[in-house]
Design an enzyme around this catalytic site. Sequence first.
Site, short mmCIF file in Angstrom:
data_model
loop_
_atom_site.label_atom_id
_atom_site.label_comp_id
_atom_site.label_asym_id
_atom_site.label_seq_id
_atom_site.Cartn_x
_atom_site.Cartn_y
_atom_site.Cartn_z
N VAL A 104 11.86 41.28 6.61
CA VAL A 104 10.76 40.46 6.10
C VAL A 104 9.44 40.96 6.69
O VAL A 104 9.28 41.02 7.91
CB VAL A 104 10.97 38.98 6.44
CG1 VAL A 104 9.78 38.15 5.95
CG2 VAL A 104 12.26 38.46 5.83
N GLY A 160 -0.01 33.74 0.58
CA GLY A 160 1.18 33.16 -0.03
C GLY A 160 2.29 34.14 -0.32
O GLY A 160 3.29 33.76 -0.96
N LEU A 206 4.47 35.64 1.79
CA LEU A 206 5.70 35.28 2.49
C LEU A 206 6.36 34.06 1.86
O LEU A 206 7.58 34.05 1.62
CB LEU A 206 5.41 35.01 3.97
CG LEU A 206 6.61 34.55 4.81
CD1 LEU A 206 7.71 35.61 4.81
CD2 LEU A 206 6.18 34.23 6.24
N GLU A 253 9.17 36.59 15.26
CA GLU A 253 8.26 35.55 15.75
C GLU A 253 8.85 34.20 15.37
O GLU A 253 8.77 33.78 14.21
CB GLU A 253 6.87 35.72 15.12
CG GLU A 253 6.16 37.01 15.52
CD GLU A 253 4.79 37.13 14.89
OE1 GLU A 253 3.83 36.64 15.49
OE2 GLU A 253 4.71 37.70 13.79
N TYR A 299 9.41 30.63 10.99
CA TYR A 299 10.44 30.25 10.02
C TYR A 299 10.80 28.77 10.00
O TYR A 299 11.54 28.33 9.12
CB TYR A 299 11.68 31.12 10.24
CG TYR A 299 11.41 32.56 9.89
CD1 TYR A 299 11.40 32.98 8.57
CD2 TYR A 299 11.08 33.49 10.87
CE1 TYR A 299 11.10 34.29 8.23
CE2 TYR A 299 10.78 34.81 10.54
CZ TYR A 299 10.79 35.20 9.22
OH TYR A 299 10.48 36.49 8.89
N PHE A 305 20.23 42.20 12.82
CA PHE A 305 20.35 42.79 11.49
C PHE A 305 18.98 42.80 10.82
O PHE A 305 18.84 42.93 9.67
CB PHE A 305 21.38 42.02 10.64
CG PHE A 305 21.19 40.53 10.61
CD1 PHE A 305 20.34 39.95 9.68
CD2 PHE A 305 21.83 39.71 11.51
CE1 PHE A 305 20.15 38.58 9.65
CE2 PHE A 305 21.66 38.33 11.48
CZ PHE A 305 20.83 37.77 10.55
#
Length: 410
Positions: free
Chosen positions: A83, A93, A95, A120, A124, A410
């Site tokens: 990501v 916007g 993400l 970070e 999330y 991963f």
Amino acid sequence: MTSTDLRKLRPDQWDEWYANLELAFGGVPESPEERETWRALTEFERAIAAWDDGRIVGTAGSFSFRLSVPGGAVVPTAGVTAVSVAATHRRRGVLSAMMRRQLDDVRAAGEPLAILVASEPAIYGRFGYGIASRQLRAEIDTSRVRLTVPPDADGVRLREADPTAVLDACEALYARLVPGRPGMLRRLPGWERLGVLDPESRREGASPRRCVLAEVDGELRGYARFAVRPEWDVAGPKGTVVLHDLEALDPAAYGALWRFLWGIDLTSTLQVGPRPVDDPWQHMVDDARRCGVRFRDSLHLRPVEVGAALAARRYAAPVDVVLEVEDAFCPWNSGRWRLTGDASGAECVRTEAPAGLALTVGDLGAAYLGDTSLTALAGTGRVRELRSGALAEAAGAFSWPVAPWLPHGF
């Protein structure tokens, strides 16, 4: 909101996509060995590229994982990865759009869980992820800390082997351990290569990766992968053993491997991690203060389908509680769910009955593997008890005797 275009990644676009990811993480290119490994593992139908004016400005992907959960089930899970958003396109916007698309796709694929390892952690939570497991790291002064191992460790035969040559045998042993500890991944073909991925650029002065096997009567009972970083000063050698992986089927093999690592010539430090927070070696040392133990977050988890996720695991004590779940990002999870279950099985269905606990989907994700206590979360005010006794009942049921642990990223 962004006007960027989200598209599935094509194989011929991978180099540009991955270069954008490298740039977002500092701009230092990975070794050809690492790039080849991650390209081979990429599931293109699950990878997303955000495009703006003919170039990639955002990346996201996921892997088709199987995650062990309390009780031993191995549950289909999306392993969110890669990501990134270009620095030129932050706060537009991108993400949020990728996370929205990704979770919709995960739900459509019938995977009740999504997991990630956060660069970070603050990012999330707003997408419903909670910290579901931690990891232990340590730097042990082996010249001053004594280790006591089980007596039958003397019956274990140790031998060094080429890590690649014994990779299949080590992977088979690892697979036997997966159901016994929540948070571990049942690795699909190709993922075992991570255990021997050893580019020189990542060694920080250490040797190439080595492997020692623990055997009893010719049967493999454990293994350790490690490296040695030599160092000398005027007083003599003070090298470091760097432990990468250690798995064992029983205390004897486990103890024999740790004793081996403790006693490697010309070293006085053992660098450990990541390991489970309940790793038994902590109870085999005579001076825990000189082991430099520290903890940090590891696996972040969010239920994508609350009912299926809660029904998939087992519970340490009988539970019958109605949960009022808040999930702003995946509203199909919001509402009341009746969870009934014990060590033999569980069911979680929609209900109109009064709720016993109210919590967010992120807090449910944090508690899911048994590492984070619902009682602790209630102390923050984020989990609210609506029926007397519901908190103690649910907290006891969600706990688990084995700490969850993610063996690798991963």
